[in-house]
Scaffold this active site. Structure first.
Site, PDB file in Angstrom:
ATOM      1  N   HIS A 329       0.830  -1.206   0.000  1.00 33.49           N
ATOM      2  CA  HIS A 329       0.000   0.000   0.000  1.00 33.49           C
ATOM      3  C   HIS A 329       0.871   1.267   0.000  1.00 33.49           C
ATOM      4  O   HIS A 329       2.021   1.209  -0.401  1.00 33.49           O
ATOM      5  CB  HIS A 329      -0.985  -0.041   1.159  1.00 33.49           C
ATOM      6  CG  HIS A 329      -1.785  -1.295   1.185  1.00 33.49           C
ATOM      7  ND1 HIS A 329      -2.843  -1.546   0.344  1.00 33.49           N
ATOM      8  CD2 HIS A 329      -1.638  -2.438   1.930  1.00 33.49           C
ATOM      9  CE1 HIS A 329      -3.339  -2.745   0.562  1.00 33.49           C
ATOM     10  NE2 HIS A 329      -2.616  -3.325   1.519  1.00 33.49           N
ATOM     11  N   GLU A 344      -2.536   0.344   7.671  1.00 34.67           N
ATOM     12  CA  GLU A 344      -1.644  -0.732   7.243  1.00 34.67           C
ATOM     13  C   GLU A 344      -0.424  -0.182   6.524  1.00 34.67           C
ATOM     14  O   GLU A 344       0.695  -0.661   6.716  1.00 34.67           O
ATOM     15  CB  GLU A 344      -2.396  -1.703   6.330  1.00 34.67           C
ATOM     16  CG  GLU A 344      -1.540  -2.884   5.883  1.00 34.67           C
ATOM     17  CD  GLU A 344      -2.255  -3.806   4.906  1.00 34.67           C
ATOM     18  OE1 GLU A 344      -1.648  -4.813   4.503  1.00 34.67           O
ATOM     19  OE2 GLU A 344      -3.414  -3.503   4.526  1.00 34.67           O
ATOM     20  N   HIS A 397       2.739  -7.199   4.406  1.00 31.66           N
ATOM     21  CA  HIS A 397       1.362  -6.738   4.611  1.00 31.66           C
ATOM     22  C   HIS A 397       0.895  -7.073   6.035  1.00 31.66           C
ATOM     23  O   HIS A 397       1.528  -7.864   6.739  1.00 31.66           O
ATOM     24  CB  HIS A 397       0.415  -7.402   3.610  1.00 31.66           C
ATOM     25  CG  HIS A 397       0.535  -6.866   2.223  1.00 31.66           C
ATOM     26  ND1 HIS A 397      -0.350  -5.960   1.698  1.00 31.66           N
ATOM     27  CD2 HIS A 397       1.472  -7.102   1.258  1.00 31.66           C
ATOM     28  CE1 HIS A 397       0.006  -5.667   0.458  1.00 31.66           C
ATOM     29  NE2 HIS A 397       1.120  -6.342   0.164  1.00 31.66           N
ATOM     30  N   GLU A 460       1.529 -11.903   5.478  1.00 29.34           N
ATOM     31  CA  GLU A 460       0.544 -11.177   6.290  1.00 29.34           C
ATOM     32  C   GLU A 460       0.976 -11.335   7.756  1.00 29.34           C
ATOM     33  O   GLU A 460       0.880 -12.417   8.333  1.00 29.34           O
ATOM     34  CB  GLU A 460      -0.856 -11.755   6.081  1.00 29.34           C
ATOM     35  CG  GLU A 460      -1.387 -11.603   4.661  1.00 29.34           C
ATOM     36  CD  GLU A 460      -2.016 -10.244   4.410  1.00 29.34           C
ATOM     37  OE1 GLU A 460      -1.870  -9.347   5.278  1.00 29.34           O
ATOM     38  OE2 GLU A 460      -2.662 -10.086   3.358  1.00 29.34           O
TER      39      GLU A 460
END
Length: 495
Positions: A329, A344, A397, A460
């Site tokens: 992101h 995030e 992430h 993640e």
């Protein structure tokens, strides 16, 4: 009977009054063009839009939606795209500050604030602050004429209480020059610069930043990814215990504190060596005659013991390897939003910086897809990877699910069978280092994996939708452990 009737009237009056009481929370919009809807759902009609960094009073919360006061009416916004925070008190810097009916110079004047008068901030639109007060007219005032109780205009009693805040531990500067900032953001003003190796006590940790106390007694914020937390289990505690200073001159003063104003406890001779206990700014705290003393850093030479503490991995474990680190992101793409409003994109960048440092310490060359809060398309990330001579691509992430679903832990995604081993090694390394739940490896169809010609995985590193885990992953300690775990997995993969 009259008594019961009177009591009923009082209770009924209270029930009528309570809903009109000013709410103690506001929302800060995290994205541009956020829809305001007639109800708490994506299927409800759109009443209008609000913009990034605008603030509004909270009326009600329902599931993942927040009802706000907006344009003299109410509407619902998605809770995962706003940050909820407690209202703060502000005060006027001047006498007769105009309170207007709307946030504009064209707004009619409703009343005035006097200097140092306290009011409650309930909203913001651009440079205008919406205020409420118990007596007098409420409305809008320009932010340039207001101050909070957190800035440099605090009273002396506020400042003294800040200076007396309990220390939570120490951090040590890990980069050549580090900016100390007025707030926990990279865009706030720089108060001072400190040097590599300097240690400071910190009193607060917020979104990857540490609030430190300087030798002058003032406080400021430093980026957590550019320091090491000396309380972390994952950081080596052997540096200060096993480092020594050697005096460069005869008749060197050894003092009771870290400044030339402190009492001289004794004097040393050129070549004398002392074990280092701590470092404060440019002074070393040393072992001296069964106690401690301080010596100026500019008149000594620091050396490390030949037997440093154990490293989790060999310093040459990734020598000759090039790793592409992708912080997920960025820019106008915030990614997931945590329960407390943490984004995030902020956590991925902080963790990627930690990972970069650990990889380089283990001999790797590192390419970052982004090194600041900027937007980069998925195709640009894969194009950068494909054009490089990288040996592996790691996309960082953090996860999230609707609040009605309970989920926690770490999982790693891969695209093809050729990268399964890479995913498995990194997953094992990260879960071992962090102690978070092992959710295993999974095959994923993410763009950065499918269109990448380098061995690539997407990790993640925890769920922002889980309140406990959100708090854990924000800490510098956790991010360091995650970076170490990924590094360990890469070393295992390339062996």
């Amino acid at each position: 009977m009259k008594g019961w009737l009177a009591l009923f009237c009082i209770v009924a009056g209270l029930i009528w009054i309570i809903p009109t009481t000013a709410h103690a929370e506001t929302v800060n919009v995290q994205v541009d063009n956020l829809h305001v809807r007639s109800g708490p759902g994506l299927s409800d009609s759109i009443l209008g839009k609000v913009q990034k960094n605008e603030s509004y009073s909270v009326v009600e919360e329902k599931n993942d939606w927040v009802k706000i006061k907006w344009n003299n009416k109410t509407g619902w916004v998605a809770g995962w795209l706003v940050q909820i925070k407690q209202n703060e008190e502000v005060k006027s810097k001047v006498d007769y500050l105009r309170v207007r009916e709307k946030g504009s110079l064209s707004g009619n004047v409703r009343g005035y604030l006097m200097k140092n008068e306290r009011v409650t901030k309930t909203g913001q639109s651009g440079n205008w602050i919406k205020i409420e007060r118990s007596k007098g007219a409420s409305g809008w005032v320009h932010k340039d004429y207001l101050s909070t109780y957190n800035d440099n205009e605090q009273s002396s009693s506020d400042l003294s209480s800040e200076n007396e805040t309990q220390s939570l531990g120490k951090v040590k500067v890990a980069t050549a020059v580090l900016n100390v900032r007025s707030k926990a953001t990279t865009t706030s003003s720089i108060k001072q610069q400190v040097r590599k190796g300097d240690s400071f006590e910190y009193s607060e940790e917020k979104q990857g930043w540490y609030k430190i106390k300087l030798s002058s007694g003032n406080t400021g914020w430093v980026a957590g990814w550019l320091v090491t937390n000396q309380n972390d289990d994952s950081s080596s505690d052997s540096v200060e215990n096993q480092s020594k200073v050697t005096l460069k001159y005869d008749v060197t003063n050894l003092r009771s504190g870290p400044s030339t104003n402190h009492k001289v406890l004794g004097r040393g001779t050129k070549g004398d060596q002392f074990e280092v206990v701590d470092k404060q700014d440019n002074w070393y705290k040393i072992s001296y005659k069964g106690s401690h003393a301080y010596v100026a850093g500019w008149i000594v030479e620091e050396t490390l013991s030949a037997t440093p503490g154990p490293d989790p991995v060999s310093s040459s474990g990734l020598k000759g390897r090039t790793i592409i680190v992708d912080a997920g992101h960025g820019g106008f793409d915030p990614g997931a939003v945590g329960r407390t409003g943490i984004l995030e994109k902020t956590l991925t960048l902080q963790t990627a910086q930690k990972l970069k440092s650990t990889l380089e310490q283990n001999g790797a060359d590192v390419i970052m897809t982004r090194s600041n809060d900027s937007y980069l398309s998925l195709s640009a990330r894969t194009a950068l990877s494909n054009a490089s001579k990288g040996d592996a691509f790691i996309s960082v992430h953090y996860n999230s699910v609707p609040q009605s679903i309970k989920a926690s832990g770490i999982n790693t995604y891969f695209s093809g069978s050729s990268t399964r081993t890479l995913a498995s090694n990194v997953q094992a390394g990260v879960t071992k280092e962090t102690g978070l739940r092992d959710r295993g490896i999974r095959k994923g169809t993410f763009h950065v994996l499918r269109y990448n010609d380098k061995p690539s995985i997407l990790v993640e590193l925890g769920f922002l939708s889980d309140m406990k885990e959100e708090k854990t992953v924000q800490s510098s300690s956790y991010q360091s452990k995650a970076g170490q775990g990924i590094t360990n997995g890469l070393i295992q993969y390339f062996q």
